[in-house]
Write a protein that holds these residues in place. Structure first.
Motif, short mmCIF file in Angstrom:
data_model
loop_
_atom_site.label_atom_id
_atom_site.label_comp_id
_atom_site.label_asym_id
_atom_site.label_seq_id
_atom_site.Cartn_x
_atom_site.Cartn_y
_atom_site.Cartn_z
N UNK A 219 0.84 -1.21 0.00
CA UNK A 219 0.00 0.00 0.00
C UNK A 219 0.87 1.25 0.00
N UNK A 220 0.52 2.27 -0.81
CA UNK A 220 1.39 3.46 -0.96
C UNK A 220 1.71 4.13 0.37
N UNK A 221 0.77 4.09 1.32
CA UNK A 221 1.01 4.81 2.58
C UNK A 221 2.15 4.19 3.40
N UNK A 222 2.57 2.97 3.03
CA UNK A 222 3.67 2.34 3.77
C UNK A 222 5.04 2.64 3.13
N UNK A 223 5.01 3.44 2.05
CA UNK A 223 6.26 3.71 1.32
C UNK A 223 6.65 5.17 1.56
N UNK A 224 7.92 5.43 1.87
CA UNK A 224 8.35 6.79 2.20
C UNK A 224 8.29 7.67 0.94
N UNK A 225 8.13 9.00 1.13
CA UNK A 225 8.04 9.91 -0.03
C UNK A 225 9.25 9.79 -0.96
N UNK A 226 10.47 9.59 -0.39
CA UNK A 226 11.67 9.49 -1.27
C UNK A 226 11.58 8.27 -2.17
N UNK A 227 11.15 7.15 -1.60
CA UNK A 227 11.07 5.92 -2.40
C UNK A 227 9.92 6.06 -3.41
N UNK A 229 9.00 8.54 -5.01
CA UNK A 229 9.41 9.30 -6.20
C UNK A 229 9.90 8.37 -7.31
N UNK A 230 10.56 7.27 -6.89
CA UNK A 230 11.10 6.32 -7.87
C UNK A 230 10.05 5.31 -8.34
N UNK A 231 8.85 5.43 -7.79
CA UNK A 231 7.81 4.44 -8.11
C UNK A 231 6.59 5.08 -8.77
N UNK A 232 6.63 6.41 -8.94
CA UNK A 232 5.43 7.14 -9.37
C UNK A 232 4.83 6.54 -10.64
N UNK A 233 5.69 6.08 -11.55
CA UNK A 233 5.19 5.59 -12.85
C UNK A 233 4.52 4.21 -12.76
N UNK A 234 4.67 3.53 -11.62
CA UNK A 234 4.10 2.17 -11.55
C UNK A 234 2.99 2.02 -10.49
N UNK A 235 2.67 3.13 -9.79
CA UNK A 235 1.59 3.04 -8.78
C UNK A 235 0.30 2.71 -9.51
#
Ligand SMILES: Cc1cc2nc3c(=O)[nH]c(=O)nc-3n(C[C@H](O)[C@H](O)[C@H](O)COP(=O)(O)OP(=O)(O)OC[C@H]3O[C@@H](n4cnc5c(N)ncnc54)[C@H](O)[C@@H]3O)c2cc1C
Length: 309
Positions: A219-227, A229-235
């Motif tokens: 779930x996105x809320x468990x991932x830090x904002x810095x990480x 950033x590297x995942x935005x295209x696959x959410x």
């Protein structure tokens, strides 16, 4: 008179081609056989493990010291916009039947391996959809006292890759289910299913034995904002906003890490493939390694989606 087989290798029943022997093995062809088998196991004091298509299972190299029960209940019937099917029906057979009857509603499951029983138990899902959306009612039998249960959708307690049957941890064998469908156009239904199959073929390492995604997505809320950033295209919504575990595994540089015959796939980081002769211990080593590295690097605890036996 039915009879248990003894000392049966489970590797041939696993999509991974991995696994030791079952002390006892029984393939039930109807509901009476299932009831007989659970009663017999009880008499013998043996634990029962329910086997579906073996597409989500890492079977131990030591096998299973009890009864492996395969409920091969393989009937499918249509009644208007409703399907009734046995738990042993393979999802692709159910999809083919839906196409033949012009029934829409399961297109999202194109290319989903395994049985209907396995899909219900894990509330299998893909492309933002889940099997729970199709389920009207599920019939099951208690492995402890052979009592029958009928549950409506609400009573099945479906959640993300979860259900009451998973919570009961093998305590009930799913026998059959009623599924809600809609009248549709056979050619259109088939086209969408084929698109899903093609998508899987292009993204997943299906040319090697595997058991699908090893870990649940995060779930996105468990991932830090810095990480993030590297995942935005696959959410994606699946069925809520998630970061694919595959991306985290890729970012941690773990693709192609191997142990014995097991390797983290280059094509899809959440798949551990059997490149030949892999043991359950090899796969388990890689699972533990990935969990440790992802925790150390991103502070995220990955949870297994696959079942370990
Ligand atoms: C290439 C590939 C792609 C996949 N893609 C997806 C995907 O997109 N989405 C997804 O959700 N999953 C996916 N999976 C995982 C898997 O296909 C599903 O979890 C499937 O529903 C498992 O069904 P099965 O019959 O193979 O169950 P098995 O692997 O045989 O068993 C899994 C669990 O279900 C229990 N079980 C099986 N049948 C019954 C029953 N009748 N009653 C009670 N318990 C039972 C077993 O005891 C076990 O604990 C994929 C797997 C592969 C190999």
């Amino acid at each position: 008179m039915p009879k248990f087989q003894e000392n049966v290798s489970l590797a041939g029943f696993s999509n991974y081609k991995i696994g030791g022997p079952a002390k006892f093995f029984f393939e039930a062809k109807n509901q009476q056989d299932v009831a007989w088998a659970v009663g017999e196991a009880k008499k013998l004091g043996e634990r029962v493990f329910i086997l579906g298509g073996g597409t989500n299972l890492l079977i131990s190299d030591d096998g299973f010291n009890g009864l492996v029960l395969k409920p091969s209940l393989n009937f499918i019937e249509a009644d208007g916009e409703m399907l009734m099917a046995g738990a042993g029906v393979l999802m692709f057979e159910l999809l083919d039947f839906s196409v033949a009857k012009g029934l829409s509603g399961l297109e999202w499951a194109g290319g989903l391996p395994g049985t209907l029983g396995g899909a219900i138990r894990g509330n299998a899902g893909a492309f933002g959809r889940e099997i729970k959306e199709n389920i009207i009612q599920v019939e099951s039998i208690d492995t402890n006292n052979a009592e029958r249960h009928t549950r409506n959708n609400q009573e099945c307690g479906f959640g993300y890759r979860n259900s009451i049957f998973k919570e009961l941890n093998g305590g009930e064998v799913i026998l059959s289910a009623f599924l809600k469908m809609e009248i549709g156009d056979a050619a259109a239904i088939k086209k969408i299913m084929q698109e899903k199959i093609d998508y899987r073929l292009s993204r997943q390492p299906l040319d090697y034995p595997n058991i699908g995604s090893i870990f649940k997505n995060v779930p996105v809320e468990l991932v830090s904002p810095e990480v993030l950033k590297d995942c935005a295209d696959v959410i994606k919504q699946d069925p809520f906003p998630i970061v694919p575990a595959a991306r985290l595994i890729g970012l941690a540089g773990l693709k192609r890490t191997a142990r014995g015959g097991a390797m983290i796939s280059e094509k899809h980081g959440n798949f551990i493939i059997n490149t030949g002769g892999a043991t359950a211990a090899d796969v388990k080593y890689l699972i533990d390694l990935v969990k440790k590295k992802i925790k150390d690097k991103f502070g995220i605890t990955l949870e297994e989606e696959v079942q370990l036996l």
